[in-house]
Design a protein around this motif. Structure first.
Motif, PDB file in Angstrom:
ATOM      1  N   PHE A   1       0.800  -1.220   0.000  1.00  0.00           N
ATOM      2  CA  PHE A   1       0.000   0.000   0.000  1.00  0.00           C
ATOM      3  C   PHE A   1       0.836   1.276   0.000  1.00  0.00           C
ATOM      4  O   PHE A   1       0.310   2.369   0.173  1.00  0.00           O
ATOM      5  N   ASP A   2       2.138   1.144  -0.194  1.00  0.00           N
ATOM      6  CA  ASP A   2       3.051   2.295  -0.265  1.00  0.00           C
ATOM      7  C   ASP A   2       3.090   3.110   1.022  1.00  0.00           C
ATOM      8  O   ASP A   2       3.240   4.329   0.994  1.00  0.00           O
ATOM      9  N   PHE A   3       2.970   2.435   2.165  1.00  0.00           N
ATOM     10  CA  PHE A   3       3.118   3.097   3.448  1.00  0.00           C
ATOM     11  C   PHE A   3       4.581   3.011   3.871  1.00  0.00           C
ATOM     12  O   PHE A   3       5.265   2.035   3.579  1.00  0.00           O
ATOM     13  N   ASP A   4       5.055   4.020   4.576  1.00  0.00           N
ATOM     14  CA  ASP A   4       6.396   3.959   5.154  1.00  0.00           C
ATOM     15  C   ASP A   4       6.381   2.927   6.280  1.00  0.00           C
ATOM     16  O   ASP A   4       5.382   2.780   6.988  1.00  0.00           O
ATOM     17  N   THR A   5       7.500   2.213   6.453  1.00  0.00           N
ATOM     18  CA  THR A   5       7.561   1.182   7.484  1.00  0.00           C
ATOM     19  C   THR A   5       8.651   1.504   8.501  1.00  0.00           C
ATOM     20  O   THR A   5       9.711   2.020   8.153  1.00  0.00           O
ATOM     21  N   LEU A   6       8.356   1.203   9.752  1.00  0.00           N
ATOM     22  CA  LEU A   6       9.298   1.393  10.846  1.00  0.00           C
ATOM     23  C   LEU A   6       9.477   0.049  11.543  1.00  0.00           C
ATOM     24  O   LEU A   6       8.536  -0.474  12.142  1.00  0.00           O
ATOM     25  N   VAL A   7      10.671  -0.502  11.432  1.00  0.00           N
ATOM     26  CA  VAL A   7      10.968  -1.805  12.006  1.00  0.00           C
ATOM     27  C   VAL A   7      12.257  -1.693  12.802  1.00  0.00           C
ATOM     28  O   VAL A   7      13.225  -1.108  12.333  1.00  0.00           O
ATOM     29  N   GLU A   8      12.268  -2.235  14.003  1.00  0.00           N
ATOM     30  CA  GLU A   8      13.455  -2.291  14.838  1.00  0.00           C
ATOM     31  C   GLU A   8      13.579  -3.710  15.387  1.00  0.00           C
ATOM     32  O   GLU A   8      12.582  -4.435  15.453  1.00  0.00           O
ATOM     33  N   PRO A   9      14.771  -4.124  15.784  1.00  0.00           N
ATOM     34  CA  PRO A   9      14.964  -5.503  16.250  1.00  0.00           C
ATOM     35  C   PRO A   9      14.023  -5.940  17.372  1.00  0.00           C
ATOM     36  O   PRO A   9      13.611  -7.090  17.414  1.00  0.00           O
ATOM     37  N   GLY A  10      13.639  -5.040  18.276  1.00  0.00           N
ATOM     38  CA  GLY A  10      12.749  -5.409  19.372  1.00  0.00           C
ATOM     39  C   GLY A  10      11.291  -5.508  18.988  1.00  0.00           C
ATOM     40  O   GLY A  10      10.457  -5.939  19.790  1.00  0.00           O
ATOM     41  N   PHE A  11      10.959  -5.106  17.753  1.00  0.00           N
ATOM     42  CA  PHE A  11       9.573  -5.178  17.292  1.00  0.00           C
ATOM     43  C   PHE A  11       9.325  -6.584  16.757  1.00  0.00           C
ATOM     44  O   PHE A  11       9.815  -6.954  15.691  1.00  0.00           O
ATOM     45  N   THR A  12       8.549  -7.369  17.498  1.00  0.00           N
ATOM     46  CA  THR A  12       8.249  -8.735  17.077  1.00  0.00           C
ATOM     47  C   THR A  12       6.752  -8.867  16.838  1.00  0.00           C
ATOM     48  O   THR A  12       5.979  -7.963  17.144  1.00  0.00           O
ATOM     49  N   ALA A  13       6.370 -10.012  16.328  1.00  0.00           N
ATOM     50  CA  ALA A  13       4.955 -10.345  16.170  1.00  0.00           C
ATOM     51  C   ALA A  13       4.602 -11.359  17.259  1.00  0.00           C
ATOM     52  O   ALA A  13       3.976 -12.376  17.011  1.00  0.00           O
ATOM     53  N   SER A  14       5.031 -11.077  18.484  1.00  0.00           N
ATOM     54  CA  SER A  14       4.831 -11.991  19.599  1.00  0.00           C
ATOM     55  C   SER A  14       4.586 -11.192  20.875  1.00  0.00           C
ATOM     56  O   SER A  14       4.587  -9.963  20.871  1.00  0.00           O
ATOM     57  N   VAL A  15       4.420 -11.910  21.985  1.00  0.00           N
ATOM     58  CA  VAL A  15       4.145 -11.242  23.256  1.00  0.00           C
ATOM     59  C   VAL A  15       5.373 -10.543  23.820  1.00  0.00           C
ATOM     60  O   VAL A  15       5.254  -9.712  24.722  1.00  0.00           O
TER      61      VAL A  15
ATOM     62  N   THR B   1       7.224  -8.416  22.220  1.00  0.00           N
ATOM     63  CA  THR B   1       7.489  -7.207  21.447  1.00  0.00           C
ATOM     64  C   THR B   1       7.768  -6.019  22.364  1.00  0.00           C
ATOM     65  O   THR B   1       7.267  -5.947  23.485  1.00  0.00           O
ATOM     66  N   ASP B   2       8.564  -5.106  21.892  1.00  0.00           N
ATOM     67  CA  ASP B   2       8.940  -3.909  22.648  1.00  0.00           C
ATOM     68  C   ASP B   2       7.854  -2.852  22.466  1.00  0.00           C
ATOM     69  O   ASP B   2       7.919  -2.009  21.569  1.00  0.00           O
ATOM     70  N   LEU B   3       6.855  -2.900  23.335  1.00  0.00           N
ATOM     71  CA  LEU B   3       5.741  -1.958  23.222  1.00  0.00           C
ATOM     72  C   LEU B   3       6.190  -0.523  23.415  1.00  0.00           C
ATOM     73  O   LEU B   3       5.749   0.373  22.697  1.00  0.00           O
ATOM     74  N   GLY B   4       7.076  -0.290  24.370  1.00  0.00           N
ATOM     75  CA  GLY B   4       7.588   1.059  24.588  1.00  0.00           C
ATOM     76  C   GLY B   4       8.334   1.580  23.375  1.00  0.00           C
ATOM     77  O   GLY B   4       8.212   2.757  23.002  1.00  0.00           O
ATOM     78  N   GLY B   5       9.107   0.703  22.731  1.00  0.00           N
ATOM     79  CA  GLY B   5       9.823   1.090  21.516  1.00  0.00           C
ATOM     80  C   GLY B   5       8.875   1.393  20.374  1.00  0.00           C
ATOM     81  O   GLY B   5       9.099   2.334  19.602  1.00  0.00           O
ATOM     82  N   LYS B   6       7.803   0.619  20.274  1.00  0.00           N
ATOM     83  CA  LYS B   6       6.816   0.876  19.226  1.00  0.00           C
ATOM     84  C   LYS B   6       6.127   2.221  19.442  1.00  0.00           C
ATOM     85  O   LYS B   6       5.899   2.970  18.492  1.00  0.00           O
ATOM     86  N   VAL B   7       5.822   2.537  20.686  1.00  0.00           N
ATOM     87  CA  VAL B   7       5.189   3.824  20.988  1.00  0.00           C
ATOM     88  C   VAL B   7       6.167   4.967  20.716  1.00  0.00           C
ATOM     89  O   VAL B   7       5.789   5.990  20.124  1.00  0.00           O
ATOM     90  N   ALA B   8       7.428   4.803  21.112  1.00  0.00           N
ATOM     91  CA  ALA B   8       8.429   5.849  20.849  1.00  0.00           C
ATOM     92  C   ALA B   8       8.602   6.058  19.344  1.00  0.00           C
ATOM     93  O   ALA B   8       8.678   7.203  18.873  1.00  0.00           O
ATOM     94  N   ALA B   9       8.641   4.976  18.572  1.00  0.00           N
ATOM     95  CA  ALA B   9       8.750   5.085  17.112  1.00  0.00           C
ATOM     96  C   ALA B   9       7.518   5.774  16.535  1.00  0.00           C
ATOM     97  O   ALA B   9       7.620   6.561  15.588  1.00  0.00           O
ATOM     98  N   THR B  10       6.368   5.503  17.111  1.00  0.00           N
ATOM     99  CA  THR B  10       5.127   6.141  16.671  1.00  0.00           C
ATOM    100  C   THR B  10       5.183   7.644  16.907  1.00  0.00           C
ATOM    101  O   THR B  10       4.833   8.434  16.010  1.00  0.00           O
ATOM    102  N   LEU B  11       5.630   8.049  18.080  1.00  0.00           N
ATOM    103  CA  LEU B  11       5.734   9.479  18.372  1.00  0.00           C
ATOM    104  C   LEU B  11       6.695  10.169  17.407  1.00  0.00           C
ATOM    105  O   LEU B  11       6.408  11.271  16.921  1.00  0.00           O
ATOM    106  N   ARG B  12       7.815   9.526  17.093  1.00  0.00           N
ATOM    107  CA  ARG B  12       8.757  10.111  16.134  1.00  0.00           C
ATOM    108  C   ARG B  12       8.117  10.198  14.749  1.00  0.00           C
ATOM    109  O   ARG B  12       8.251  11.206  14.053  1.00  0.00           O
ATOM    110  N   ALA B  13       7.405   9.157  14.349  1.00  0.00           N
ATOM    111  CA  ALA B  13       6.793   9.130  13.018  1.00  0.00           C
ATOM    112  C   ALA B  13       5.690  10.172  12.875  1.00  0.00           C
ATOM    113  O   ALA B  13       5.471  10.702  11.782  1.00  0.00           O
ATOM    114  N   LEU B  14       5.018  10.480  13.960  1.00  0.00           N
ATOM    115  CA  LEU B  14       3.929  11.462  13.892  1.00  0.00           C
ATOM    116  C   LEU B  14       4.420  12.862  13.562  1.00  0.00           C
ATOM    117  O   LEU B  14       3.634  13.724  13.165  1.00  0.00           O
ATOM    118  N   ALA B  15       5.717  13.099  13.678  1.00  0.00           N
ATOM    119  CA  ALA B  15       6.272  14.403  13.297  1.00  0.00           C
ATOM    120  C   ALA B  15       6.229  14.604  11.789  1.00  0.00           C
ATOM    121  O   ALA B  15       6.209  15.736  11.300  1.00  0.00           O
TER     122      ALA B  15
END
Length: 176
Positions: free
Chosen positions: A40-54, A56-70
């Motif tokens: 869908f041509d969306f930008d992607t943000l992936v870091e080593p702690g971002f998993t598809a499991s329990v 996953t680095d939730l704090g890291g995902k939220v921090a990446a989200t805040l940066r992306a919202l800029a």
């Protein structure tokens, strides 16, 4: 190798978000979601702690989200933990993960970010499989009717009282 005969034709799926001129980013550790984001041509943000499991680095995902919202109008954060706990028939682990997620979202709310939570399906934690139950969704900071508890900030779609009807995707996007 695999030889396919008449495998089909390539097509580009409709993308109403890009048609509206929105810049969208996806935060994920799931290869399927990553592939869909790219389709869908969306930008992607992936870091080593971002998993598809329990784990996953939730704090890291939220921090990446805040940066992306800029630089983005909309950021989609994929979290798979509750679904996995449901399939593994671990209702208490599902509850615990959702509590972790709730706490992890605090920086987004503190920043005044509009937060909408939903799922693509329900997974019964007692049976371990998908069900046809209504998908609960939460939306924060919307002009919504006052709920039974007097709260207007967060409202559950498909609440047991049925006070808020299901929303078409266009209505939700316009509301955001």
């Amino acid at each position: 190798g695999i030889l396919t005969r008449g495998a089909g034709a390539w097509f580009r799926p409709e993308n109403v978000l890009l048609e509206l001129g929105l810049r969208v980013a996806v935060v994920t550790g799931c290869n399927t979601v990553l592939g869909l984001a790219r389709l869908f041509d969306f930008d992607t943000l992936v870091e080593p702690g971002f998993t598809a499991s329990v784990d996953t680095d939730l704090g890291g995902k939220v921090a990446a989200t805040l940066r992306a919202l800029a630089t983005h109008d909309l950021v989609y954060v994929h979290v798979k933990g509750p679904d996995l706990c449901g399939h593994d028939r671990l209702p208490l682990a599902k509850r615990d993960f959702l509590e972790r997620l709730d706490l992890a979202l605090a920086p987004l709310l503190a920043a005044g970010t509009i937060v909408a939570l939903t799922s693509d399906h329900t997974t019964d934690s007692n049976l371990g499989w998908h069900t046809a139950d209504p998908v609960p969704s939460l939306r924060d900071r919307f002009e919504l009717p006052v709920g039974p508890d007097g709260s207007a900030a967060v409202y559950v779609v498909g609440h047991s009282l049925g006070a808020l009807a299901r929303s078409a995707r266009e209505a939700v996007i316009e509301e955001l």
